[in-house]
Write a protein that holds these residues in place. Structure first.
Motif, PDB file in Angstrom:
ATOM      1  N   PHE A 119      -0.179  -5.720   9.129  1.00 54.23           N
ATOM      2  CA  PHE A 119      -0.433  -6.882   8.278  1.00 54.23           C
ATOM      3  C   PHE A 119      -0.043  -8.149   9.026  1.00 54.23           C
ATOM      4  O   PHE A 119       0.497  -8.097  10.141  1.00 54.23           O
ATOM      5  N   GLU A 120      -0.312  -9.265   8.433  1.00 53.77           N
ATOM      6  CA  GLU A 120      -0.091 -10.552   9.087  1.00 53.77           C
ATOM      7  C   GLU A 120       1.381 -10.774   9.429  1.00 53.77           C
ATOM      8  O   GLU A 120       1.706 -11.261  10.520  1.00 53.77           O
ATOM      9  N   LYS A 121       2.285 -10.397   8.534  1.00 54.62           N
ATOM     10  CA  LYS A 121       3.706 -10.665   8.731  1.00 54.62           C
ATOM     11  C   LYS A 121       4.470  -9.483   9.321  1.00 54.62           C
ATOM     12  O   LYS A 121       5.430  -9.673  10.056  1.00 54.62           O
ATOM     13  N   ARG A 122       4.047  -8.270   9.014  1.00 51.29           N
ATOM     14  CA  ARG A 122       4.782  -7.095   9.481  1.00 51.29           C
ATOM     15  C   ARG A 122       3.929  -5.850   9.309  1.00 51.29           C
ATOM     16  O   ARG A 122       2.911  -5.874   8.600  1.00 51.29           O
ATOM     17  N   ASN A 123       4.368  -4.767   9.903  1.00 51.37           N
ATOM     18  CA  ASN A 123       3.687  -3.485   9.749  1.00 51.37           C
ATOM     19  C   ASN A 123       4.205  -2.766   8.507  1.00 51.37           C
ATOM     20  O   ASN A 123       5.277  -3.091   7.972  1.00 51.37           O
ATOM     21  N   MET A 124       3.448  -1.756   8.080  1.00 54.23           N
ATOM     22  CA  MET A 124       3.839  -1.000   6.896  1.00 54.23           C
ATOM     23  C   MET A 124       3.310   0.427   7.006  1.00 54.23           C
ATOM     24  O   MET A 124       2.191   0.657   7.493  1.00 54.23           O
ATOM     25  N   ASP A 125       4.115   1.381   6.546  1.00 52.24           N
ATOM     26  CA  ASP A 125       3.682   2.770   6.445  1.00 52.24           C
ATOM     27  C   ASP A 125       3.176   3.021   5.029  1.00 52.24           C
ATOM     28  O   ASP A 125       3.913   2.826   4.047  1.00 52.24           O
ATOM     29  N   PHE A 126       1.930   3.454   4.944  1.00 57.72           N
ATOM     30  CA  PHE A 126       1.316   3.741   3.652  1.00 57.72           C
ATOM     31  C   PHE A 126       1.168   5.255   3.517  1.00 57.72           C
ATOM     32  O   PHE A 126       0.568   5.911   4.374  1.00 57.72           O
ATOM     33  N   THR A 127       1.719   5.817   2.431  1.00 59.56           N
ATOM     34  CA  THR A 127       1.749   7.268   2.240  1.00 59.56           C
ATOM     35  C   THR A 127       1.074   7.639   0.932  1.00 59.56           C
ATOM     36  O   THR A 127       1.325   7.003  -0.111  1.00 59.56           O
ATOM     37  N   VAL A 128       0.233   8.666   1.002  1.00 62.00           N
ATOM     38  CA  VAL A 128      -0.408   9.229  -0.182  1.00 62.00           C
ATOM     39  C   VAL A 128      -0.010  10.696  -0.265  1.00 62.00           C
ATOM     40  O   VAL A 128      -0.097  11.424   0.735  1.00 62.00           O
ATOM     41  N   THR A 129       0.448  11.149  -1.431  1.00 59.90           N
ATOM     42  CA  THR A 129       0.862  12.542  -1.614  1.00 59.90           C
ATOM     43  C   THR A 129      -0.137  13.258  -2.527  1.00 59.90           C
ATOM     44  O   THR A 129      -0.659  12.672  -3.480  1.00 59.90           O
ATOM     45  N   PHE A 130      -0.358  14.551  -2.206  1.00 59.45           N
ATOM     46  CA  PHE A 130      -1.301  15.383  -2.956  1.00 59.45           C
ATOM     47  C   PHE A 130      -0.595  16.658  -3.408  1.00 59.45           C
ATOM     48  O   PHE A 130       0.454  17.028  -2.866  1.00 59.45           O
ATOM     49  N   ASP A 131      -1.194  17.318  -4.393  1.00 66.10           N
ATOM     50  CA  ASP A 131      -0.668  18.622  -4.778  1.00 66.10           C
ATOM     51  C   ASP A 131      -1.117  19.674  -3.772  1.00 66.10           C
ATOM     52  O   ASP A 131      -1.827  19.388  -2.808  1.00 66.10           O
TER      53      ASP A 131
END
Length: 260
Positions: A119-131
């Motif tokens: 992102f413009e200001k910082r990085n980010m970890d995006f996590t999606v969980t499934f069954d």
């Protein structure tokens, strides 16, 4: 905008359903890690597309998107992530890009897929969980990457808030305990005031007056007594009672009888 939202929700639902059908046979296999078939299916999940659902969401469309996602159980967890996204988007700025590599993990509740985003200001970890069957999204997580200074600042702020809250509560308790002596004095004053009021009421009670006896009782209406006295005077004077008129009868002082 409404049509785009509906298309996005329908597309996400169809993607989850397709992956669930292809994963039914592999979900029952037990291994120390993720087997090759399951890993291949997880890698095909467009995790970045779920993130674009949030980055392209405007404030005015938030509630509509929430309602649309909540209606479908397979993606209802995405609606719960809207509040989390609103809490962190101010620290991120504009979306730049997402990594092609996905980090896959297995837990007792299912599987998780994490992608690193810029992102413009910082990085980010995006996590999606499934069954375990990959038929339902169970949650999303946004983890911005803060530098050491920012982490120290947040830690210091949290510490200050926690200690400040504790000290405020302690000061309030101390003040409350200090007021106990004034409470006892106040109760004593109220009790004394009540006793004084009761005494005052007793003193101000209506007095009982005793009617004193008249020193001179005029017996004007006692006709029999007047007739007897008239006859006695007439006998002592030697005159006729008809010539005498009794106008008043007064009690004589007792001392005069003793002198007689």
């Amino acid at each position: 905008m409404k049509l785009n939202l509906k298309r996005a929700v329908v597309g996400l639902t169809m993607a989850v359903c397709l992956f669930s059908l292809s994963a039914c046979g592999a979900a029952s296999k037990q291994s120390e890690g993720i087997d090759a078939d399951m890993k291949a299916q997880l890698e095909q999940i467009p995790v970045a597309s779920y993130l674009e659902l949030y980055t392209g969401l405007e404030d005015k469309d938030t509630e509509q998107m929430r309602k649309s996602l909540t209606k479908k159980d397979e993606v209802a967890a995405l609606a719960e992530g809207i509040d989390s996204w609103n809490n962190v988007k101010g620290d991120l700025g504009s979306f730049v890009s997402a990594s092609d590599s996905v980090k896959l993990e297995e837990s007792k509740d299912g599987y998780s897929a994490t992608v690193n985003t810029v992102f413009e200001k910082r990085n980010m970890d995006f996590t999606v969980t499934f069954d375990h069957k990959l038929s339902k999204i169970t949650g999303v997580a946004f983890v911005p990457e803060y530098n050491i200074a920012e982490k120290m600042e947040k830690a210091g702020f949290n510490t200050l808030m926690g200690m400040g809250t504790v000290f405020v509560v302690l000061i309030f308790i101390s003040m409350l305990i200090g007021c106990f002596r004034y409470i006892s004095i106040f109760e004593e004053k109220l009790l004394n005031k009540k006793n004084v009021a009761e005494i005052k009421v007793a003193v101000e009670a209506e007095p009982v007056f005793i009617q004193p006896l008249a020193e001179e009782d005029e017996l004007k209406d006692d006709l029999e007594l007047a007739a007897v006295i008239t006859a006695a005077i007439a006998a002592s004077e030697g005159v006729s009672p008809s010539g005498l008129v009794v106008r008043s009868i007064k009690r004589a002082a007792t001392g005069n009888w003793k002198k007689a």
